[in-house]
Scaffold this active site. Structure first.
Site, PDB file in Angstrom:
ATOM      1  N   HIS A  69      -8.926 -13.097   4.707  1.00  0.00           N
ATOM      2  CA  HIS A  69      -9.485 -13.353   3.387  1.00  0.00           C
ATOM      3  C   HIS A  69      -9.549 -14.845   3.051  1.00  0.00           C
ATOM      4  O   HIS A  69     -10.232 -15.239   2.119  1.00  0.00           O
ATOM      5  CB  HIS A  69      -8.710 -12.580   2.307  1.00  0.00           C
ATOM      6  N   SER A 101      -1.546 -18.052   1.438  1.00  0.00           N
ATOM      7  CA  SER A 101      -2.099 -17.055   2.357  1.00  0.00           C
ATOM      8  C   SER A 101      -2.367 -17.670   3.728  1.00  0.00           C
ATOM      9  O   SER A 101      -3.006 -18.722   3.845  1.00  0.00           O
ATOM     10  CB  SER A 101      -3.394 -16.480   1.799  1.00  0.00           C
ATOM     11  N   ASP A 140      -6.327  -8.111   8.177  1.00  0.00           N
ATOM     12  CA  ASP A 140      -6.373  -9.369   7.428  1.00  0.00           C
ATOM     13  C   ASP A 140      -5.905 -10.545   8.283  1.00  0.00           C
ATOM     14  O   ASP A 140      -5.135 -11.400   7.840  1.00  0.00           O
ATOM     15  CB  ASP A 140      -5.542  -9.279   6.147  1.00  0.00           C
TER      16      ASP A 140
END
Length: 462
Positions: A196, A308, A230
């Site tokens: 992402h 992230s 992911d």
């Protein structure tokens, strides 16, 4: 900046002018019991003197009760005796009052101390300038350990080792600029991050760049990415990088200390600490079109937007997780939220398997059992759908579940002895395995339950 604390004068009386440490209020005995859910109130302890007041009360008053619990016979307080002083015996011969004072030895000692203090003061007294300022402030020099003296297993030692291999990632596209974190996977320029983080970089006209800890920057290309886990791998044209070690996340236990490193809100090289709060947390994240199912490590180390793709490392500096998601209170806007002590990381073992596939083939697969799950079912366990969805049947013919004897409408109540209550829990538990691995499902048909062995199949590469 505060001046260093001076040693106390052992001959001076105690001073109570400085505020006492802040403490929670202790409720009085007659007060109702406080609610355990109420916010704590802070101030001086109930029944204690106000900050700055003498704890012994005003002169001539008794702050304590008599040892027996009865009030003193007089309101005067005579050095600890609770009654009036006894009258002297009238028939006793008068004795001259003995004057209290210091012995010759004490007086000589104090004189010597005074002389020494005077001499020292004469030596150390700062020289005043005409404007009242001093020529030399004469502040004491700091005495401490250097940055290189930290133990290798300390947080500072681990951070110093890991930080050079953590990168910041910037993706510029039609919708604006997105930032995230990553880590060096190989010395020849492979970088591991979240899908992402770089998802918008896969669109036409977008650009992706990697900022290294030394301040240098390199353009990057996407080697491969998978929304199912992911995970994404980037490549920069640089060699001689120092990769981080992907540890064995199966060895992680609840309570292990961990360190999260990344660029929250664009603040590169941010280090936060915590522990492993839980394991095997089923986390689904991403858009409806690209949903990731993560069998996550939960941590209370602060993780915020921008973390992230960064590493979660153990006390040895080995990567045990890839920071990927945070929880938000119900009703909170995810775009405006931050850490509330509930962060989630993809396990390093999963990241390793997926990264290897992306580097070798540019795509990643995941294990499947070949069933559709009924998202509307609310009973115990997880139910296999009873109706076909589009062109997909409830149970794939000749698929793993079909070969194991699972039929439409059956309820799966456990996987490898671990109960499941939501469809996402079962999906996450299956995707934490590898294709070809055998699992044991507890299946209920009607009122009968049985254990079935299922050999996991592999999804088709996308």
């Amino acid at each position: 900046m505060t001046s260093p604390e001076q040693p106390a004068n052992p001959f001076a009386p105690p001073s109570f002018a400085s505020p006492a440490p802040v403490q929670p209020v202790r409720p009085a005995a007659s007060a109702p019991a406080p609610s355990p859910y109420a916010a704590p109130s802070y101030g001086p302890p109930t029944g204690a003197p106000a900050y700055g007041a003498s704890p012994y009360g005003a002169p001539g008053t008794a702050p304590f009760r008599a040892p027996s619990g009865r009030a003193p016979q007089s309101s005067a307080w005579h050095g600890g005796f609770p009654g009036p002083l006894p009258e002297p015996q009238r028939d006793a011969p008068a004795r001259p009052e003995r004057r209290r004072g210091l012995s010759f030895g004490w007086a000589a000692g104090l004189a010597a101390i005074a002389l020494l203090a005077g001499a020292t003061g004469g030596i150390l007294a700062p020289r005043l300038l005409d404007d009242g300022q001093v020529a030399d402030a004469g502040l004491p020099a700091a005495v401490g350990t250097g940055a290189g003296d930290r133990a290798p297993e300390s947080v500072a030692g681990v951070a110093a080792t890991v930080l050079p291999s953590v990168v910041s990632i910037e993706v510029a596209g039609a919708d604006g600029t997105a930032t995230g974190s990553g880590l060096v996977l190989r010395q020849d320029g492979y970088i591991l991050t979240n899908n992402h983080v770089v998802e918008s970089g896969a669109t036409a006209g977008a650009s992706t760049s990697v900022l290294f800890a030394d301040g240098s920057e390199e353009p990057a290309t996407i080697v491969g990415r998978t929304p199912e886990y992911d995970i994404a791998v980037l490549k920069v044209e640089r060699s001689g990088l120092v990769p981080l070690v992907l540890g064995d996340s199966d060895d992680v236990v609840v309570g292990d200390p961990v360190i999260a490193i990344g660029a929250p809100l664009g603040l590169e090289g941010t280090v936060t600490t915590g522990i492993v709060s839980a394991l095997n947390r089923p986390v689904s994240a991403g858009s409806e079109q690209e949903t990731a199912f993560i069998n996550a490590i939960q941590t209370d180390a602060a993780i915020n937007p921008g973390n992230s793709g960064g590493p979660l490392v153990n006390a040895a500096g080995e990567v045990v997780g890839i920071n990927s998601a945070i929880a938000q209170p119900p009703g909170a806007l995810s775009s405006a939220g931050g850490s509330i002590g509930l962060g989630f990381a993809i396990t390093s073992n999963q990241a390793r398997r997926t990264a290897e596939q992306l580097i070798e083939t540019g795509a990643a697969t995941y294990p499947i059992i070949g069933v559709l799950l009924d998202q509307a079912y609310t009973g115990e366990g997880v139910q296999v759908a009873t109706e076909q969805r589009g062109d997909t049947p409830p149970v794939t013919p000749r698929g793993p579940a079909d070969r194991a004897g699972i039929r439409r409408g059956d309820v799966i109540v456990a996987i490898d002895g671990r109960p499941v209550t939501e469809p996402d829990e079962l999906i996450v538990a299956i995707r934490a395995k590898t294709p070809g691995e055998t699992i044991v499902l507890r299946v209920r048909t009607g009122s009968e339950e049985r254990d079935v062995r299922v050999v996991l199949d592999e999804s088709a590469p996308e």
